[in-house]
Design an enzyme around this catalytic site. Structure first.
Site, short mmCIF file in Angstrom:
data_model
loop_
_atom_site.label_atom_id
_atom_site.label_comp_id
_atom_site.label_asym_id
_atom_site.label_seq_id
_atom_site.Cartn_x
_atom_site.Cartn_y
_atom_site.Cartn_z
N ASP A 267 -56.63 41.76 78.13
CA ASP A 267 -57.04 42.48 79.39
C ASP A 267 -57.64 43.99 78.82
O ASP A 267 -57.88 44.02 77.39
CB ASP A 267 -56.07 42.48 80.55
CG ASP A 267 -56.53 42.51 81.66
OD1 ASP A 267 -57.47 43.38 82.05
OD2 ASP A 267 -56.26 41.69 82.59
N HIS B 32 -62.65 41.85 82.00
CA HIS B 32 -61.17 42.06 81.51
C HIS B 32 -61.33 41.91 80.09
O HIS B 32 -60.09 41.53 79.41
CB HIS B 32 -60.19 41.31 82.24
CG HIS B 32 -59.91 41.74 83.75
ND1 HIS B 32 -59.36 42.99 83.98
CD2 HIS B 32 -60.35 41.14 84.68
CE1 HIS B 32 -59.15 43.02 85.30
NE2 HIS B 32 -59.66 42.13 85.77
N ASP C 90 -61.81 36.42 86.81
CA ASP C 90 -61.89 37.36 87.93
C ASP C 90 -62.39 38.62 87.70
O ASP C 90 -62.63 39.27 86.71
CB ASP C 90 -60.22 37.67 88.26
CG ASP C 90 -59.48 38.44 86.98
OD1 ASP C 90 -60.02 37.61 86.02
OD2 ASP C 90 -58.59 38.93 87.48
N GLU C 91 -62.82 39.03 88.98
CA GLU C 91 -63.24 40.68 89.13
C GLU C 91 -64.46 41.04 88.10
O GLU C 91 -64.42 42.21 87.91
CB GLU C 91 -61.98 41.48 88.93
CG GLU C 91 -60.95 41.25 89.80
CD GLU C 91 -59.67 42.02 89.73
OE1 GLU C 91 -58.86 42.50 90.77
OE2 GLU C 91 -59.15 42.33 88.51
N TRP D 75 -55.41 33.30 94.50
CA TRP D 75 -54.75 34.68 94.35
C TRP D 75 -55.05 35.70 95.52
O TRP D 75 -54.47 36.57 95.84
CB TRP D 75 -55.08 35.49 92.94
CG TRP D 75 -56.26 36.14 92.68
CD1 TRP D 75 -57.44 35.34 92.48
CD2 TRP D 75 -56.74 37.24 92.74
NE1 TRP D 75 -58.36 36.09 92.15
CE2 TRP D 75 -58.03 37.38 92.46
CE3 TRP D 75 -56.26 38.47 93.14
CZ2 TRP D 75 -59.09 38.68 92.34
CZ3 TRP D 75 -56.75 39.58 93.03
CH2 TRP D 75 -58.48 39.85 92.64
N THR E 245 -48.64 44.29 85.06
CA THR E 245 -47.51 45.24 84.48
C THR E 245 -48.03 46.47 84.43
O THR E 245 -47.74 47.40 83.55
CB THR E 245 -46.90 44.84 83.30
OG1 THR E 245 -48.07 44.69 82.22
CG2 THR E 245 -45.93 43.48 83.36
N GLU E 246 -49.10 47.02 85.15
CA GLU E 246 -49.78 48.17 85.02
C GLU E 246 -48.60 49.51 85.37
O GLU E 246 -48.60 50.48 84.93
CB GLU E 246 -50.84 48.54 86.13
CG GLU E 246 -52.22 47.92 85.55
CD GLU E 246 -52.10 46.55 86.52
OE1 GLU E 246 -51.25 46.03 86.50
OE2 GLU E 246 -53.25 46.06 86.68
C1 ACM Z 1 -56.00 39.22 89.69
O1 ACM Z 1 -55.10 39.93 90.07
N1 ACM Z 1 -57.13 39.87 89.14
C2 ACM Z 1 -56.26 37.87 89.26
#
Ligand code: ACM
Length: 534
Positions: free
Chosen positions: A189, A250, A306-307, A376, A456-457
């Site tokens: 990530d 990511h 994602d994102e 999600w 885990t941020e």
């Molecule tokens: C996610 O929480 N970005 C999959």
């Protein structure tokens, strides 16, 4: 209601003698339990009897677990005439994960169609052991049990903060106790890349430094030997390990190590993407995924997806990307993203595996024969129904209630809450998937199951990690194993006491639901108090 009351009474009644027993406190609740009279006494002469060499590993696991629990060194024999036997038998008429237990005061017979089923019978037996006055016993009972869902998972984000193989093994031990069987490792990530790739050493030499809090934190990653050890340890517990290499977003840590394949990003999202229009990027991904495919026997590779829009600003002006979009008739940057996903799905497919992708992937044009969807975005239930309508198999991990970086009680100061103030109490986790059953009732076969996802941020050390995972993981275990009709929250809560004893024995921290002020909220780095966000 009457039935629930009766069951609650069963649970609350304590053992008066080992001839008079309560319902054993098993998580996840078996589908069918009938309690008889009397108990099987477990002592140093108890023999473990089995014929089938295929279950040698399970027998060893049982012997070791009984030794840890009772300190008896029990005999193990292929054939044994004495009473006081625990027999483990393969019966091919029983389907894969199912098992049966017939326990009387003379002996215990565990039957299953596979070593996996025998392993689950063993977990149930171990949880059924009680003791009084130094005598260990298992109640007479008949159990018929099999899981509702095939995917009973937990995801750990090792990129934001790294936890290492000893923590992973402890988690796998608890998953085994809970009959959970899928461990999803989020390995790459923004802060760091956490897995050794031999062909691209800079991924870990450069990409594994830093954490979410401290970009100068020392290098930390799994070597390929560590991964082999984890995969083998998990396999002994019938747990599949699924790697995630997140792309095309990511990808910040990979960009740092190999800027030539970076698609950039700006500001907060600098270096966020892989370059989607260079052949060298696809060669890199193919090489990386070849090593990944070798290391992880799972039939899936999670490729994130994602994102991407968070950090693909550079794509809008990069001349190579812009001409690629035109030449390939991709329409726009979203078309480019979907092309990337389809290319990578083909790469993974060429290695004989399927991709798993976060639910953005549904729109990419990848077909259900090559991909599984991980739902999600709880605020977009239409993504779940769209995936099902398109024929995808789906794993459910909606933020509410399956993300374990959300707080579990209002007293917690650190951790996520949704914009509307929602967070994930033990009870809301437990009420899943009942809370969305109407969305899945017509497509049950496509629902592979569910998982908890632990980002885990805001989880910087092991003590806090366990505090966030436990006891909520026990709820996910029962959600994914037990049919709704057999679930009962008050009974489940009582069973948590016994689960805590197991965690105490292993030295694992948890959030104490019975005394919420007794465990101060652990926290690694200094951060602002309440973090509310979407
Ligand atoms: C996610 O929480 N970005 C999959």
């Amino acid at each position: 209601m009457i039935r629930n009351l009766t069951l609650s009474l069963f649970v609350l009644i304590t053992v008066l003698s080992y001839g008079q027993v309560a319902q054993p406190q098993i998580i996840p609740q078996p589908q069918e339990v009938k309690i008889g009279t009397g108990s099987f006494i477990l002592d140093a002469k108890t023999a473990i009897v089995y014929k089938d060499k295929d279950i040698q590993q399970e027998v060893n696991y049982l012997l070791k677990s009984l030794r840890d629990k009772t300190s008896y060194v029990l005999a193990s024999a292929y054939k044994h005439k004495e009473s006081g036997r625990i027999s483990l038998k393969i019966n091919k008429k029983i389907k894969d994960s199912e098992y049966r237990i017939d326990a009387t005061n003379k002996n215990i017979i565990c039957e299953a169609g596979s070593p996996e089923g025998i392993f689950y019978a063993i977990q149930t037996l171990l949880q059924s052991i009680d003791s009084k006055d130094g005598i260990f016993f298992i109640p007479s009972m008949k159990i018929n049990d099999s899981p509702r869902f095939a995917w009973r998972g937990l995801m750990l984000d090792d990129s934001r903060h790294f936890f290492g193989k000893e923590v992973v093994k402890q988690i796998l031990d608890v998953m085994a106790y809970l009959k959970m069987n899928r461990f999803h490792m989020h390995l790459t990530d923004e802060p760091a890349w956490r897995i050794e790739i031999k062909k691209y050493p800079k991924l870990t030499e450069v990409g594994s430094t830093g954490t979410w809090d401290d970009k100068n934190a020392p290098k930390a990653f799994y070597t390929q030997e560590d991964i082999k050890e984890i995969v083998a340890y998990a396999a002994e517990r019938h747990i599949m390990v699924i790697p995630e290499i997140d792309m095309p977003g990511h990808a910040t840590a990979a960009s740092r190590a190999y800027p030539e394949i970076s698609g950039g990003g700006t500001g907060r999202w600098e270096g966020f993407t892989f370059h989607p229009a260079k052949e060298t990027t696809y060669q890199f991904i193919d090489d990386v995924l070849s090593e990944i495919a070798e290391l992880f026997p799972a039939p899936y590779i999670h490729i994130g997806g994602d994102e991407v829009h968070y950090g693909n600003q550079v794509w809008f002006t990069d001349p190579v990307i812009q001409s690629f979009i035109k030449e390939n008739d991709l329409k726009d940057e979203v078309g480019m993203e979907h092309y990337f996903i389809r290319r990578v799905a083909d790469i993974v497919s060429s290695k004989g595996k399927k991709i798993i992708g976060w639910d953005e992937m549904i729109a990419s044009g990848v077909t259900p024969d090559k991909a599984v969807v991980m739902w999600w975005r709880h605020d977009k239930p239409a993504q779940l129904t769209l995936a099902l309508d398109k024929g995808f198999d789906v794993i459910m991990t909606p933020r509410i209630p399956c993300y374990f970086d959300f707080v579990q009680d209002n007293i917690q100061k650190i951790g996520r809450r949704w914009g509307d103030g929602k967070y994930n109490t033990l009870e809301t986790v437990y009420n899943f998937p009942g809370s969305i059953e109407n969305l899945i009732k017509n497509n049950q076969k496509q629902i592979m199951g569910m998982q908890a996802s632990t980002w885990t941020e805001r989880i910087a050390d092991t003590k806090r990690l366990y505090y966030m995972i436990f006891p909520r993981l026990a709820a996910i275990s029962e959600d994914s194993w037990t049919n709704n009709e057999e679930k009962n929250y008050p009974i489940f809560v009582e069973k948590i006491r016994k689960f805590y004893q197991f965690l105490d024995m292993k030295g694992i921290n948890y959030f104490n639901i019975f005394d919420i002020n007794s465990t101060p909220e652990p926290w690694g780095p200094n951060k602002a108090d309440v973090i509310a966000e979407g």
